[in-house]
Each structure stands twice: as C-alpha cells, then as structure tokens.
Design a protein around this motif. Structure first.
Motif, PDB file in Angstrom:
ATOM      1  N   ARG A 114     -18.469  28.282   6.952  1.00  0.00           N
ATOM      2  CA  ARG A 114     -18.297  27.598   5.832  1.00  0.00           C
ATOM      3  C   ARG A 114     -19.428  28.617   4.723  1.00  0.00           C
ATOM      4  NH1 ARG A 114     -17.601  22.878   8.088  1.00  0.00           N
ATOM      5  NH2 ARG A 114     -19.698  22.325   8.861  1.00  0.00           N
ATOM      6  N   ALA A 115     -20.414  28.895   5.298  1.00  0.00           N
ATOM      7  CA  ALA A 115     -21.382  29.768   4.516  1.00  0.00           C
ATOM      8  C   ALA A 115     -20.718  30.910   4.161  1.00  0.00           C
ATOM      9  CB  ALA A 115     -22.627  29.963   5.320  1.00  0.00           C
ATOM     10  N   PHE A 116     -19.953  31.772   4.624  1.00  0.00           N
ATOM     11  CA  PHE A 116     -19.417  32.906   4.461  1.00  0.00           C
ATOM     12  C   PHE A 116     -18.215  32.627   3.255  1.00  0.00           C
ATOM     13  CE2 PHE A 116     -22.051  34.695   7.735  1.00  0.00           C
ATOM     14  CZ  PHE A 116     -22.276  35.906   7.001  1.00  0.00           C
ATOM     15  N   ALA A 117     -17.686  31.184   3.070  1.00  0.00           N
ATOM     16  CA  ALA A 117     -16.541  31.203   2.335  1.00  0.00           C
ATOM     17  C   ALA A 117     -16.879  31.923   0.859  1.00  0.00           C
ATOM     18  CB  ALA A 117     -16.609  29.733   2.018  1.00  0.00           C
ATOM     19  N   ASP A 118     -16.008  32.469   0.286  1.00  0.00           N
ATOM     20  CA  ASP A 118     -16.214  33.081  -0.844  1.00  0.00           C
ATOM     21  C   ASP A 118     -17.098  34.340  -1.042  1.00  0.00           C
ATOM     22  OD1 ASP A 118     -13.973  31.531  -1.979  1.00  0.00           O
ATOM     23  OD2 ASP A 118     -15.495  29.845  -2.162  1.00  0.00           O
ATOM     24  N   SER A 119     -17.579  34.606   0.198  1.00  0.00           N
ATOM     25  CA  SER A 119     -18.853  35.814   0.096  1.00  0.00           C
ATOM     26  C   SER A 119     -18.030  37.120  -0.073  1.00  0.00           C
ATOM     27  CB  SER A 119     -19.501  35.588   1.209  1.00  0.00           C
ATOM     28  OG  SER A 119     -18.603  36.274   2.451  1.00  0.00           O
ATOM     29  N   GLY A 120     -16.850  37.216   0.364  1.00  0.00           N
ATOM     30  CA  GLY A 120     -16.193  38.531   0.526  1.00  0.00           C
ATOM     31  C   GLY A 120     -16.290  39.317   1.733  1.00  0.00           C
ATOM     32  N   ILE A 121     -17.197  38.970   2.552  1.00  0.00           N
ATOM     33  CA  ILE A 121     -17.539  39.474   3.615  1.00  0.00           C
ATOM     34  C   ILE A 121     -16.569  39.106   4.740  1.00  0.00           C
ATOM     35  CG2 ILE A 121     -19.241  39.754   5.540  1.00  0.00           C
ATOM     36  CD1 ILE A 121     -21.418  39.225   3.359  1.00  0.00           C
ATOM     37  N   ALA A 122     -16.065  40.125   5.399  1.00  0.00           N
ATOM     38  CA  ALA A 122     -14.981  40.020   6.465  1.00  0.00           C
ATOM     39  C   ALA A 122     -15.529  39.460   7.584  1.00  0.00           C
ATOM     40  CB  ALA A 122     -14.156  41.067   6.830  1.00  0.00           C
ATOM     41  N   TYR A 166      -9.983  29.138   6.526  1.00  0.00           N
ATOM     42  CA  TYR A 166      -9.124  30.142   5.874  1.00  0.00           C
ATOM     43  C   TYR A 166      -8.288  29.510   4.508  1.00  0.00           C
ATOM     44  CZ  TYR A 166      -5.320  33.433   5.693  1.00  0.00           C
ATOM     45  OH  TYR A 166      -4.296  34.422   5.197  1.00  0.00           O
ATOM     46  N   PRO A 167      -8.181  30.478   3.714  1.00  0.00           N
ATOM     47  CA  PRO A 167      -8.596  31.758   3.375  1.00  0.00           C
ATOM     48  C   PRO A 167      -9.996  32.142   2.649  1.00  0.00           C
ATOM     49  CG  PRO A 167      -7.025  31.111   1.724  1.00  0.00           C
ATOM     50  CD  PRO A 167      -7.314  30.073   2.518  1.00  0.00           C
ATOM     51  N   ARG A 168     -10.515  30.695   2.261  1.00  0.00           N
ATOM     52  CA  ARG A 168     -12.076  30.842   1.537  1.00  0.00           C
ATOM     53  C   ARG A 168     -12.815  31.824   2.269  1.00  0.00           C
ATOM     54  NH1 ARG A 168     -14.697  26.087  -0.398  1.00  0.00           N
ATOM     55  NH2 ARG A 168     -15.745  27.517  -1.566  1.00  0.00           N
ATOM     56  N   THR A 169     -12.710  31.534   3.707  1.00  0.00           N
ATOM     57  CA  THR A 169     -13.577  32.673   4.463  1.00  0.00           C
ATOM     58  C   THR A 169     -12.726  33.700   5.008  1.00  0.00           C
ATOM     59  OG1 THR A 169     -14.907  30.843   5.159  1.00  0.00           O
ATOM     60  CG2 THR A 169     -15.093  32.708   6.836  1.00  0.00           C
ATOM     61  N   ARG A 170     -13.176  34.827   4.468  1.00  0.00           N
ATOM     62  CA  ARG A 170     -12.273  35.967   5.083  1.00  0.00           C
ATOM     63  C   ARG A 170     -12.225  36.397   6.527  1.00  0.00           C
ATOM     64  NH1 ARG A 170     -13.941  41.784   2.482  1.00  0.00           N
ATOM     65  NH2 ARG A 170     -12.489  42.622   3.798  1.00  0.00           N
ATOM     66  N   ILE A 171     -11.413  35.491   7.144  1.00  0.00           N
ATOM     67  CA  ILE A 171     -11.414  35.848   8.695  1.00  0.00           C
ATOM     68  C   ILE A 171     -10.435  36.975   8.811  1.00  0.00           C
ATOM     69  CG2 ILE A 171     -10.908  34.997  10.834  1.00  0.00           C
ATOM     70  CD1 ILE A 171     -11.605  32.123   9.493  1.00  0.00           C
ATOM     71  N   ASN A 172     -10.760  37.963   9.392  1.00  0.00           N
ATOM     72  CA  ASN A 172      -9.949  39.302   9.508  1.00  0.00           C
ATOM     73  C   ASN A 172      -9.424  39.389  10.986  1.00  0.00           C
ATOM     74  OD1 ASN A 172     -12.540  40.158  10.436  1.00  0.00           O
ATOM     75  ND2 ASN A 172     -12.318  41.894   9.434  1.00  0.00           N
ATOM     76  N   TYR A 173     -10.068  39.056  11.968  1.00  0.00           N
ATOM     77  CA  TYR A 173      -9.805  39.095  13.336  1.00  0.00           C
ATOM     78  C   TYR A 173     -10.373  37.854  14.155  1.00  0.00           C
ATOM     79  CZ  TYR A 173      -9.474  44.171  12.720  1.00  0.00           C
ATOM     80  OH  TYR A 173      -8.982  45.349  12.115  1.00  0.00           O
ATOM     81  N   ILE A 174      -9.444  37.610  15.239  1.00  0.00           N
ATOM     82  CA  ILE A 174     -10.105  36.619  16.317  1.00  0.00           C
ATOM     83  C   ILE A 174      -9.998  37.734  17.391  1.00  0.00           C
ATOM     84  CG2 ILE A 174      -9.404  34.774  17.702  1.00  0.00           C
ATOM     85  CD1 ILE A 174      -7.650  33.749  15.612  1.00  0.00           C
ATOM     86  N   ALA A 175     -11.497  37.909  17.976  1.00  0.00           N
ATOM     87  CA  ALA A 175     -11.547  38.482  19.000  1.00  0.00           C
ATOM     88  C   ALA A 175     -11.618  37.739  20.246  1.00  0.00           C
ATOM     89  CB  ALA A 175     -12.904  39.249  19.088  1.00  0.00           C
ATOM     90  N   VAL A 176     -10.788  37.844  20.968  1.00  0.00           N
ATOM     91  CA  VAL A 176     -10.295  36.962  22.421  1.00  0.00           C
ATOM     92  C   VAL A 176     -11.379  37.461  23.533  1.00  0.00           C
ATOM     93  CG1 VAL A 176      -8.827  36.019  24.022  1.00  0.00           C
ATOM     94  CG2 VAL A 176      -8.374  36.549  21.524  1.00  0.00           C
ATOM     95  N   GLY A 177     -12.340  36.629  23.894  1.00  0.00           N
ATOM     96  CA  GLY A 177     -13.407  37.249  24.855  1.00  0.00           C
ATOM     97  C   GLY A 177     -14.186  38.376  24.544  1.00  0.00           C
ATOM     98  N   ASN A 178     -15.200  38.473  25.368  1.00  0.00           N
ATOM     99  CA  ASN A 178     -16.089  39.620  25.249  1.00  0.00           C
ATOM    100  C   ASN A 178     -16.220  40.370  26.296  1.00  0.00           C
ATOM    101  OD1 ASN A 178     -18.165  40.930  23.858  1.00  0.00           O
ATOM    102  ND2 ASN A 178     -19.718  39.690  24.536  1.00  0.00           N
ATOM    103  N   GLU A 179     -15.727  41.421  26.700  1.00  0.00           N
ATOM    104  CA  GLU A 179     -15.913  42.402  27.603  1.00  0.00           C
ATOM    105  C   GLU A 179     -15.466  41.872  29.012  1.00  0.00           C
ATOM    106  OE1 GLU A 179     -19.845  43.884  28.244  1.00  0.00           O
ATOM    107  OE2 GLU A 179     -19.725  44.830  25.994  1.00  0.00           O
ATOM    108  N   VAL A 180     -14.198  41.189  28.693  1.00  0.00           N
ATOM    109  CA  VAL A 180     -13.260  40.343  29.908  1.00  0.00           C
ATOM    110  C   VAL A 180     -12.996  41.523  30.889  1.00  0.00           C
ATOM    111  CG1 VAL A 180     -11.236  39.146  30.594  1.00  0.00           C
ATOM    112  CG2 VAL A 180     -12.892  38.614  28.432  1.00  0.00           C
ATOM    113  N   ILE A 181     -12.574  42.627  30.574  1.00  0.00           N
ATOM    114  CA  ILE A 181     -12.047  43.500  31.425  1.00  0.00           C
ATOM    115  C   ILE A 181     -12.986  43.882  32.425  1.00  0.00           C
ATOM    116  CG2 ILE A 181     -10.964  45.935  31.789  1.00  0.00           C
ATOM    117  CD1 ILE A 181      -8.910  43.774  30.436  1.00  0.00           C
TER     118      ILE A 181
END
Length: 156
Positions: free
Chosen positions: A66-74, A105-120
């Motif tokens: 919510r905080a990043f809505a309309d911020s222009g930050i991806a 979305y789209p007010r918050t500019r979500i550009n990626y969903i990263a699935v997991g963190n260093e799963v491999i």
C-alpha cells in the motif's frame, strides 16, 4: 538510537550516495528488525532523497505494498520458500494472486513475483522439484486475473 535503526540509516545513506552516482538502483527491503521506520516514511525517503527506482520485498506485506502505491517505484514481491509446494495447485496460486497482488495492482508498480529465495541452493528436493510448477501456476493465475505485465522469476 538502536543498532538496527543506526544500521538502517547508514544503509540508506550509502544507498543515497550510490543512487546519485548510478543510473537506476534498487535494494532489498527487509522487515526483520526493531525500530524500523514505517513503510510510508521509507517510501518518502526513497522518493525525496535517492534515485532508487526498484525494491524487493521478502513477502507480500500489505502495508508495504500500500505504501508504494503511486510512488513510481517498481516492486518485486517474494513468495516464501515455504509456500512453493502449495502454489503448484492452480486454485491456491489464484487465491495467492487475488489476495496478495490484485488488491494493490496497478497502483503499486509490481514488476516481478520472485518465487522462493535461493531454492536451488538451500531447498530440499521436494521444494526444488515444485519450483517451476509453482512459477507456472502463479503465471497462469496472473493471466486469469487479467494481469499481463508482471513477470514470474526466481533467484538461484
């Protein structure tokens, strides 16, 4: 001032310095710590004191989104490793997208969903085997929700 707050402020100052010397910069926005500034304060700092144009969060924290809505930050939203196996189910993936992405979305500019963190590297065999199926389920859930410009990825 606590050590966590001091560390955060020093990190943000270094980020400010780097952002004035580079074209586009991002950072990981962690929330494990004490005395962290509220998300709106972080957004205001990034917008007014840096040239940061992207962040990665380690969960789908609604206050941060919510905080990043309309911020222009991806924003890259991370799906926790513990959620990977369950998200191979298309219905679960659709619920996750409906709950964690669509309201922002789209007010918050979500550009990626990263699935997991260093799963491999760190994940067990079951988690590794379910990584790509979970990514596919999330991708299809995005399409079913009419969202076509968010990419699904993972970190190795």
């Amino acid at each position: 001032m606590s050590t966590t707050t001091t560390t955060l402020l020093l990190s943000l100052l270094v980020l400010h310095y780097l952002s004035t010397t580079a074209n586009g910069i991002g950072f990981n926005y962690g929330t494990l710590g004490n005395n962290l500034p509220p998300p709106l304060q972080v957004v205001n700092f990034l917008k007014t004191q840096t040239t940061v144009d992207r962040i990665k969060i380690f969960d789908a924290n609604p206050d941060i989104l919510r905080a990043f809505a309309d911020s222009g930050i991806a924003v890259t939203v991370t799906v926790g490793n513990g959620e990977i196996v369950g998200l191979t189910d298309p219905k679960a993936a659709r619920r996750w997208v409906s709950t964690n992405i669509k309201p922002f979305y789209p007010r918050t500019r979500i550009n990626y969903i990263a699935v997991g963190n260093e799963v491999i590297h760190w994940g067990d065999k079951v988690m590794v085997a379910n990584l790509v199926p979970a990514m596919k389920s999330l991708y299809h859930a995005l399409l079913l929700e009419g969202i076509r410009d968010i990419k699904v990825r993972t970190s190795i």
